[in-house]
Scaffold this active site. Sequence first.
Site, PDB file in Angstrom:
ATOM      1  N   GLU A 191     -55.621  99.582  81.373  1.00 24.88           N
ATOM      2  CA  GLU A 191     -54.133  99.941  81.141  1.00 24.88           C
ATOM      3  C   GLU A 191     -53.765  98.915  79.996  1.00 24.88           C
ATOM      4  O   GLU A 191     -52.753  98.115  79.990  1.00 24.88           O
ATOM      5  CB  GLU A 191     -53.304  99.087  82.166  1.00 24.88           C
ATOM      6  CG  GLU A 191     -53.934  99.972  83.502  1.00 24.88           C
ATOM      7  CD  GLU A 191     -53.128  99.545  84.892  1.00 24.88           C
ATOM      8  OE1 GLU A 191     -52.147  98.502  84.782  1.00 24.88           O
ATOM      9  OE2 GLU A 191     -53.424 100.091  85.872  1.00 24.88           O
TER      10      GLU A 191
ATOM     11  N   GLU B 248     -58.141 104.539  89.568  1.00 24.93           N
ATOM     12  CA  GLU B 248     -57.859 103.524  90.581  1.00 24.93           C
ATOM     13  C   GLU B 248     -56.852 104.439  91.580  1.00 24.93           C
ATOM     14  O   GLU B 248     -56.005 104.787  91.100  1.00 24.93           O
ATOM     15  CB  GLU B 248     -57.323 102.275  90.123  1.00 24.93           C
ATOM     16  CG  GLU B 248     -57.956 101.181  89.570  1.00 24.93           C
ATOM     17  CD  GLU B 248     -57.496 100.144  89.084  1.00 24.93           C
ATOM     18  OE1 GLU B 248     -56.459  99.978  89.426  1.00 24.93           O
ATOM     19  OE2 GLU B 248     -58.052  99.533  88.181  1.00 24.93           O
TER      20      GLU B 248
END
Length: 517
Positions: A128, A275
Site C-alpha cells: 500500500e 488481503e
Amino acid sequence: MASSKLTASLFSALFLFSTLLPSSQSADPDQQPYVGVNIGTDASGLLSPQALVSFLQVQKITHVRLYDADPDILKALSRTKIRVIIGVPNNQLLAIGSSNATAASWIGRNVVAYYPQTLIVGVAVGDEVLTTVPSSAPVLMPAIESLYSALVASNLHTQIKVSTPHAASIVLDSFPPSQAFFNQSLTSVMLPLLQFLSKTGAPLMMNLYPYYVFMQNKGVVPLDNSLFKPLTPSKEMVDPNTLLHYTNVLDAMIDAAYVSMKNLNVTNVVVLVTETGWPSKGDAKEPYATVDNADTYNSNLIKHILDRSGTPLHPEVTSNVYLYELFNEDLRTSPISEANWGLFNANTTPVYLLHVSGSGGFLANDTTNQTYCVVMDGVDSRTLQAALDWACGPGQANCSEIQPGEDCYQPNNVKNHASYAFDSYYQKEGKAAGSCDFKGVAMITTTDPSHGSCIFPGSKKVSNKTRQMVNSTVSSGAAEISKIVLFRSFRVTSMVELVSKGPFSVSLAISVLLLFL
C-alpha cells in the site's frame, strides 16, 4: 422439487463415471482457484518456522504470503509444495529502487538461494505504498523494474511474478463499478505499473475489505451483502449502467478495479486479492467485529472462490484471494480489531471453526460441518406453503416435530414450519448440492436455527430409528398418496428419457435409479 433431487443424483452418477475416465484438465495447483493466507508476525509465542510449516500442511494450506522474506521460514518451506509470495518491506524500497546492484543482491539472497526447492511464486514490492508512504511513490516503479531485471538475469521471470499490493482507496467512485476510476493523482505511477503488469503477466494486487466498506457506509451497504449471505433478487445491488446484479461487496470491489484498469486502456491484467477478511473482536465502536460475522464472511468467501463463481463483469475469471490472516497478532495496538483478524490464535487454537466442508478440503479446522437449510427472508407465504407441502410430501422430510403439540409447532407459522422441513430434507439428502434451494426460497446458514425445546435436524445426533413421516399440512391420505405417485412417475419418465439417449445414458440411468432406491 423432484427435479432438484434428480439433478443432485445425476451429478452423483456423473461423478462416479468421471472417476473412471481420464481427466482432460490439468490438476496443476497454479491453474486452479485458490485461497491462501497472510502470515503476520506481531504475535507473542509464535511457532518455530518448522512447526509453522507443519501446521500449514496439517491445515491443507497451499498458498501463503509473507510480509518479508524470512530466511528461516523460506528454508522450512523447502520441498513442501506450499507456494509463497515474499514481500519487500516499505523501508527497503528506496535502496532497491535506487540501485540495480541492490535489487540483484536482494533477489539472489531471498529468491535464488531458495528456488525451486521453495516454491516462491511472487514478489510483493512494498505494501500500500501509494496511500501509506506516498513519499516512496517515485521509487516504486524503479524498484519493481530492477527486481524484475534481476529475475530475468536468473531466468526466473516467467515463474515468479512481481507486483505491488494496493489499498482499495486508490479506486474512486467504486460503486456502481461501471463508474469507478483510479485516483487521477496516481496516474503517473499506475499507468506504467499496469503496462508493466500487462507485459509480464503479473496480477494487480489489491487489499480489499468489505468490512471497512460496510463500516463506512452503514445504512447504505447491507450487512448481508458484505458477508456473502444469500439474497433475494430485490436485495441484490444493481449497477444501473450495466444492469449487472451484485450479490456481494467483494465482487463489486473487484469489478471496480477492472473498470479502472480499462479506463487506462489495460484489459489483460487479472486482480489478485492479496488481503481480505473480517475481524472477530472489536471495541464499542466496532460492534460488527464478531466471531459469528468473521466466521460467516470467511466461510462464504472460501466457498465463493472455490466455486469458481467469478464476478458479474468477468464470470470467466475467478480472483484468487489471501485471507488476512492466519494468526491473531496480539502485539498490535488499538483499536482492538487490529489484533483480531486471525483464523487461529498464535498457539494454533482456532478462533472459530470455519464451515467450508465440500470446498476442496481447504482448512482442516472445519470439524463441525454444521450447516442448516432455512427459509430466506422476504418470501411470500403462498410460495412457502407450496415448498413446505413438497418437502413434507414427495420430499419425504420428517415433519413430525412441526405437528400440533410437538416441540417445533410453535411459533405456528409457515416460515417457522418451512425452515424445519427444509432443514430436515437438506440433512436427509446429506447436504447435497441443490438440496437447499426449493425454487429459490431457501438458503444455507451456519447459525443454528434451533430455539427453546425445538432442536433442528442439523443439530440432532444421528439415530438408528427414524420417526414416521408426517405431512405438515394435514392433507388427506389419498392426496398424500397421489403426490408420491406423481413423484415416482417423474422418476420413471426421467429414466425413459435418459435411456433414449444411447448406451452411455443407459448405464447412467441405471446408476441414477440405484441412487433413488
